[in-house]
Design a protein around this motif. Sequence first.
Motif, PDB file in Angstrom:
ATOM      1  N   CYS A 208       0.830  -1.202   0.000  1.00  9.78           N
ATOM      2  CA  CYS A 208       0.000   0.000   0.000  1.00  9.78           C
ATOM      3  C   CYS A 208       0.867   1.257   0.000  1.00  9.78           C
ATOM      4  CB  CYS A 208      -0.899   0.016   1.238  1.00  9.78           C
ATOM      5  SG  CYS A 208      -2.006  -1.397   1.348  1.00  9.78           S
ATOM      6  N   ASN A 209       0.306   2.325  -0.554  1.00 11.32           N
ATOM      7  CA  ASN A 209       0.957   3.634  -0.513  1.00 11.32           C
ATOM      8  C   ASN A 209       0.649   4.270   0.839  1.00 11.32           C
ATOM      9  OD1 ASN A 209       2.008   6.160  -0.867  1.00 11.32           O
ATOM     10  ND2 ASN A 209       0.693   6.738  -2.582  1.00 11.32           N
ATOM     11  N   GLU A 210       1.634   4.289   1.711  1.00  9.41           N
ATOM     12  CA  GLU A 210       1.412   4.751   3.076  1.00  9.41           C
ATOM     13  C   GLU A 210       1.362   6.268   3.196  1.00  9.41           C
ATOM     14  OE1 GLU A 210       4.376   2.952   5.489  1.00  9.41           O
ATOM     15  OE2 GLU A 210       3.626   0.911   5.175  1.00  9.41           O
ATOM     16  N   LYS A 211       1.528   6.980   2.084  1.00 10.20           N
ATOM     17  CA  LYS A 211       1.529   8.444   2.140  1.00 10.20           C
ATOM     18  C   LYS A 211       0.114   9.013   2.141  1.00 10.20           C
ATOM     19  CE  LYS A 211       6.037   8.957  -0.088  1.00 10.20           C
ATOM     20  NZ  LYS A 211       6.792   9.560  -1.225  1.00 10.20           N
TER      21      LYS A 211
END
Length: 384
Positions: free
Chosen positions: A209-212
């Motif tokens: 996942c894109n944690e940003k």
Amino acid sequence: MKTGRNQPCPCGSGKKYKRCCGALDGMHTSNIRPYPRPIPPEVLEEIARHEHERLAHLTKHGEVKEIISAEMGEWRFVASGKNLTYSKTWKIFPDFLNNHLHNLLGSEWGQRQVSLPLEDQHPAVQWRTINALAHFGKPPGKDGLYESDTGSANAWFRMAYDLYLVEHNAELQSKLLKRLRDENKFQGARFEAAVAAMMLASGYEINYCNEKGPGKHPEFIATHRTTGHVLAVEAKSRHRPGVMGFRKKEKTIPPTSFDIDGLLFDAVSKDTKEPLLVFIELNTPMAVSLESPDHTFTELEQAWKAVQARKWPTGFPAIGVVFYNDASPWYLNESLPKGLASIWSMVFWPKTCRHTFNAEPLLLRIGEGCIQRTTIPFEFPKNA
């Protein structure tokens, strides 16, 4: 109505018709010729042998890619994902794993760690050092190999195999390796790699996942290769003083209970859009057998029921939990308990859930995949 060659293909692939089903228009069955005579028996035997090995690999190791390896002269080549490594000294597959993990962690970093006193070394380096010291000055066996059943050897090679599976079947991210080198983040990163390997062996593809973005994020999204089922996967590992670098100056004391209620609640609270599957590492020295007392099951079942009993305004988000335990880090200088499973798992599914599909067979298969991933190949493929 005839579909134009530059129009979208009616099969729904998203490609132009001429590059999809329309491409078949240019094929003529008259150009296809059967093999002019019976297939030689030796060819049939080779096909049968390959199929037998494929099915044996699937049954023993789960739904992961087979080892890609070849010998050229004195050199052994091994492919892992997009990377190709080679050596003259790899007699068995664990030889490759040992060397490969050294390279993944970084030789300069490893040399700095080895120069430290044992008690100050990174946990993974401690495993390797203890294992090396156990063999120091001892001759190899009749087959020229060293064998070890200590917890340190099992912990080291287990992590090496998990990282190889992730690299060979998905993507091994540099930030995961960075977290593994960080003593304070090592335990969580190590378990994340283990969970990824378990899901790969169970037949899933994984995407990180894109944690940003906003909100909480699971470790990764897993999609079943056959059914297309999509799961959000969250992994939590219970920290214990003196184990895997956590408060390592403190004395290691086996816990009297699992004490994972808070950890389980935190994991389920990710509350993802996709059906949530939670992995909880118990981190205890407990090895089990089929005759083990059922209080283990009872305590875990009670923790699972308790988290479901909390208030969940939109319904309970998790389709299940996998409780996992690897006793190896508790037996670094000792042999693992004989006649018992040092690695084991239990799966539970909820009484009710906001996701309606039947999760029981899915979870049973994942439980099987957890165990299949524990079998590390010993030999390189015979056809290599």
